[in-house]
Design an enzyme around this catalytic site. Structure first.
Site, mmCIF file in Angstrom:
data_model
loop_
_atom_site.group_PDB
_atom_site.id
_atom_site.type_symbol
_atom_site.label_atom_id
_atom_site.label_comp_id
_atom_site.label_asym_id
_atom_site.label_seq_id
_atom_site.Cartn_x
_atom_site.Cartn_y
_atom_site.Cartn_z
ATOM 1 N N HIS B 318 0.936 -1.463 -0.021
ATOM 2 C CA HIS B 318 -0.278 -0.211 -0.137
ATOM 3 C C HIS B 318 0.873 1.387 -0.037
ATOM 4 O O HIS B 318 1.725 1.457 0.609
ATOM 5 C CB HIS B 318 -0.927 0.026 1.171
ATOM 6 C CG HIS B 318 -2.192 1.054 0.884
ATOM 7 N ND1 HIS B 318 -1.899 2.433 1.106
ATOM 8 C CD2 HIS B 318 -3.457 0.888 0.868
ATOM 9 C CE1 HIS B 318 -3.086 2.940 1.085
ATOM 10 N NE2 HIS B 318 -3.995 1.856 0.816
ATOM 11 N N ARG B 338 -6.103 10.459 -0.152
ATOM 12 C CA ARG B 338 -5.900 10.859 -1.718
ATOM 13 C C ARG B 338 -7.074 11.109 -2.457
ATOM 14 O O ARG B 338 -7.171 12.003 -3.207
ATOM 15 C CB ARG B 338 -4.901 9.971 -2.441
ATOM 16 C CG ARG B 338 -3.512 10.058 -1.880
ATOM 17 C CD ARG B 338 -2.614 8.828 -2.704
ATOM 18 N NE ARG B 338 -2.783 7.504 -2.005
ATOM 19 C CZ ARG B 338 -2.557 6.521 -2.479
ATOM 20 N NH1 ARG B 338 -2.660 6.319 -3.792
ATOM 21 N NH2 ARG B 338 -2.969 5.170 -1.939
#
Lengths: 223, 553
Positions: B318, B338
């Protein structure tokens, strides 16, 4: 180094460890009382105090940093009351909460549950919302609950706030949240076979064709 | 609050923020991604993988840590185990208590099967609860299952198994509805339409979330439903071997009590493997987002029984694990940060990658920024990181967005004095997900009769890289399918006498190849984080004096 006491026994551990990693640093190999190790699963609910301060504190062992003179133990598991129900057979009416958890009337407002919650939720307030039958408010206020069980463990009346809360959230999601028309529409489209041909085309496409389609696809702005 | 020398870099991030709000980096072309991945993605580091020496995937590469366990010795001696009086006799045994296992158990139960769920820790101790960002489903008018399909195979570098992707994208909307009918609270707009967000590699806003507690919300509802229906489950009871019958079909399992070592024999007409991932193997020494029990047990059990694996040479790192503070090192910083608008920024305050590229690309770009370009920020533990500029979110979407959409992240960083609405987060890639796993078909059936698999322990649907929100979708799509198929199979299965012959044969092969002495025992069950205490036990007494919990270790 930080001085800590595990079930009364002294250990010195480096600064910056969590209660969980400090126990492991001391040599304890943990089976119970440890789950996601990231603050979501509620397995490592813990009660501690300090050498010269008997007041009990509550937290998640995987998130709480060890401090000088902490007295630590991992709390044992004990089962809590949970009503069994068929969500399809009950109603999203306020009385439903009381019907399944009649004991909630015994709450005398000591606020221990709220003080105990490692997620800092307003547990006593949502329990009073539950008494008033306000399902939506319970759902909203209890949403960040990790179901660690500390509130139930410390309730002097033996109530189980976290199970009352999940009943309300489930009633809210099932019956009270507004229906999503576009979701219903898309499910109908898929069931009628309307989406089949486009997916079928992609399934049959070779890698070059897929690469081309992927590179050329339009991208919706993120916001 | 960051150490003083890190604060200097925070000032640079703040100084460029206003200009960056208007700056959009282009996405990389398909051709530009390949060299970036090959040079910087951990999957490509020489010497970290090796071909398997034994078993159905002999010759296929996998990380050394996984190979060690796949080539390992059984925990049990078949000659010492009496299979003639099983403790349980059920239609369907589900192994694993996460989202996939719970879905499989519910659907098998609905389809008339007598179900037992066995899990290593507690019901719901799994990676599902740690999934924050959301679940993908193409249900908006401007989206379609085909678009979801294309995003998924592009993210997987076009290696995904088409029938599995088809099942994934076509079941997705009905999975969202199923979960809501069980009482999951989705984030919605006042008119009932879903409040959906974008995600790395997705070309539409498709993520259904429940604040940033999506997986927790899904899991606690399924767990509650399992209890409401009175479906049997046993906790702290990992499976240590599958059982086969004299025809070679999977026909049950041997469970071990985590605390007492006592064995439980389960006869089952069908078995669903739903044991999740492998993060706690710490491939290449990476920290992980995974839960305590993520030790690839299901892969080992299925492989030893003869099931084929697929894509075992691709792991997901990740892009945004916490690099600071040390208390949460490697823990997940959800991609939703994000998705909501935060950019990735280096020590000088400059962007270096489009933040919504697929995960493997973003992870490789972060590693490049730190290792090759030297633009990372060193933290006191020695862990390097780059900035995830979370304060941008409230600037883009309005004050209060961070608090509303990311309560778990606010809470987690707030504990250590970092207000993510005002200060950026330091992150570095962390071991997150097993892209491959046990090979299945669209019903969740493996290459072994009687054995089904669902969730992270199976592979193929995500190809060589999974997209955000496709894992919490995968567990429900294939959990439901596997549960249903297992119940149906159990009605026609005609299991013979229980055996552990596959374990005998496995050990014979290990002995003959000389591997038996070189490899550990498996499944691993738990990582060993306890400080090693010197072993003072005299060798002449070692075996007889060893307490039982040591043998389990």
């Amino acid at each position: 180094m930080v001085d800590i006491y595990v079930m009364g026994k002294h250990y010195a551990v480096p600064e910056g460890l969590t209660i969980l990693t400090a126990l492991e640093y001391c040599g304890y190999r943990i089976i119970r009382g440890c789950g996601c190790r990231a603050g979501f699963c509620g397995a490592c609910a813990t009660i501690y105090n300090f050498k010269n301060d008997p007041v009990l504190r509550y937290d998640l062992a995987c998130q709480k940093t060890v401090e000088q003179d902490m007295y630590l133990t991992q709390i044992p598991f004990f089962p809590a009351v949970k009503a069994q129900y068929d969500l399809e057979q009950i109603k999203a009416a306020g009385e439903q909460i009381l019907a399944l958890y009649p004991d909630i009337v015994k709450c005398f407002g000591c606020n221990t549950c709220t003080k105990t919650c490692p997620q800092e939720l307003e547990v006593m307030w949502y329990m009073s919302d539950a008494l008033r039958g306000d399902i939506r408010e319970v759902a909203l206020k209890s949403f960040d609950c990790v179901m660690c069980g500390l509130c139930a463990a410390r309730c002097p009346q033996g109530l189980v706030p976290y199970n009352v809360a999940i009943l309300c959230r489930r009633l809210y999601g099932r019956y009270l949240a507004p229906v999503s028309d576009h979701l219903e529409q898309r499910i109908a489209d898929i069931e009628s076979g309307k989406c089949n041909s486009d997916v079928e085309k992609l399934k049959k496409a070779d890698e070059n064709e897929l690469r081309r389609l992927y590179s050329e696809r339009d991208i919706e702005p993120a916001y | 609050m960051y150490p003083h020398y890190i604060e200097e870099s925070v000032r640079k991030v703040e100084a460029t923020r206003e200009a960056r709000l208007k700056e959009t980096l282009p996405r990389l072309s398909v051709d530009a991604k390949t060299p970036l991945l090959q040079k910087f993605h951990p999957d490509y580091v020489a010497g970290t993988m090796r071909p398997l020496a034994i078993g159905p995937n002999k010759g296929d590469s996998t990380p050394n840590e996984i190979a060690d366990l796949l080539e390992a010795n059984s925990r049990i001696d078949p000659d010492k185990i009496d299979l003639s009086k099983p403790d349980y006799d059920v239609d369907v045994l589900v192994i694993g208590g996460g989202g996939a296992g719970a879905s499989a158990a519910l659907l098998a139960h609905e389809n008339g099967a007598n179900v037992l769920l066995a899990t290593k820790l507690r019901l719901g101790d799994c990676n599902t609860v740690g999934a924050q960002a959301g679940t993908q489903a193409a249900d908006r008018p401007q989206d379609s299952p085909a678009t979801h399909y294309l995003d998924t195979v592009g993210g997987g570098h076009f290696h995904n198994i088409p029938e599995l992707v088809e099942a994934l994208v076509k079941d997705a909307p009905s999975v969202i509805k199923w979960l809501e009918s069980l009482g999951v609270n989705w984030d919605k707009n006042p008119d009932g339409s879903m409040h959906e967000l974008s995600g790395g590699g997705a070309s539409r806003l498709r993520l259904h979330s429940a604040r940033d507690y999506t997986g927790l919300e899904e899991m606690r509802v399924l767990r509650d439903e399992l209890r409401n229906r009175g479906i049997g489950y046993v906790e702290f009871s990992p499976t240590v071997e599958l059982l086969t019958d004299d025809k070679g079909q999977v026909a049950g399992a041997v469970l071990a009590n985590m605390e007492t070592n006592e064995l439980t024999i389960v006869r089952a007409r069908a078995v669903v493997m739903a044991t999740g991932g492998m993060g706690r193997l710490h491939i290449q020494g990476f920290p992980t987002t995974n839960h305590y029990g993520a030790t690839a047990d299901g892969l080992v059990l299925a492989y030893r029984a003869g099931a084929k694996l697929i894509f075992m040479d691709t792991m997901q790192y990740h892009p945004t694990g916490a690099a600071y503070p040390m208390q949460i090192l490697g823990q997940l910083v959800t991609e939703k940060v994000r998705t909501l608008g935060a950019q990735l920024v280096n020590a000088d305050g400059a962007q270096f990658v489009m933040p919504l590229e697929p995960r493997d690309v973003v992870a490789a770009a972060i590693i490049r920024e730190c290792r090759e370009r030297g633009k990372g920020i060193d933290t006191p533990t020695g862990q390097v990181g780059v900035w995830l500029d979370s304060p941008m979110i409230d600037l883009i979407r309005g004050s209060g967005t961070v608090a509303r959409e990311l309560p778990a992240m606010v809470r987690q960083f707030g504990r250590y004095g970092i207000d993510i609405a005002k200060e950026p987060m330091l992150i570095y890639p962390t071991l997150h997900y097993q892209n491959g796993g046990i090979k299945i078909n669209a019903d969740g059936a493996t290459t072994m009769l009687g054995l089904f698999a669902a969730g992270e322990c199976e592979g193929g649907v995500h190809g060589r890289n999974r997209l955000i929100g496709n894992s919490t979708l995968d567990i429900f799509v294939f959990g439901r399918r596997a549960g249903m198929a297992a119940a149906q199979w159990s009605k026609q299965a005609n299991p013979g006498a229980l055996t552990l012959n596959h374990v005998r044969q496995w050990q014979k092969n290990l002995n003959e190849s000389g591997l038996a002495q070189k490899r550990p025992i498996s499944p691993l069950l738990l990582p060993d984080y306890a400080k090693a205490i010197p072993d003072y036990m005299p060798s002449y007494a070692k075996e007889s004096l060893k307490p039982s919990w040591m043998k389990l270790a």
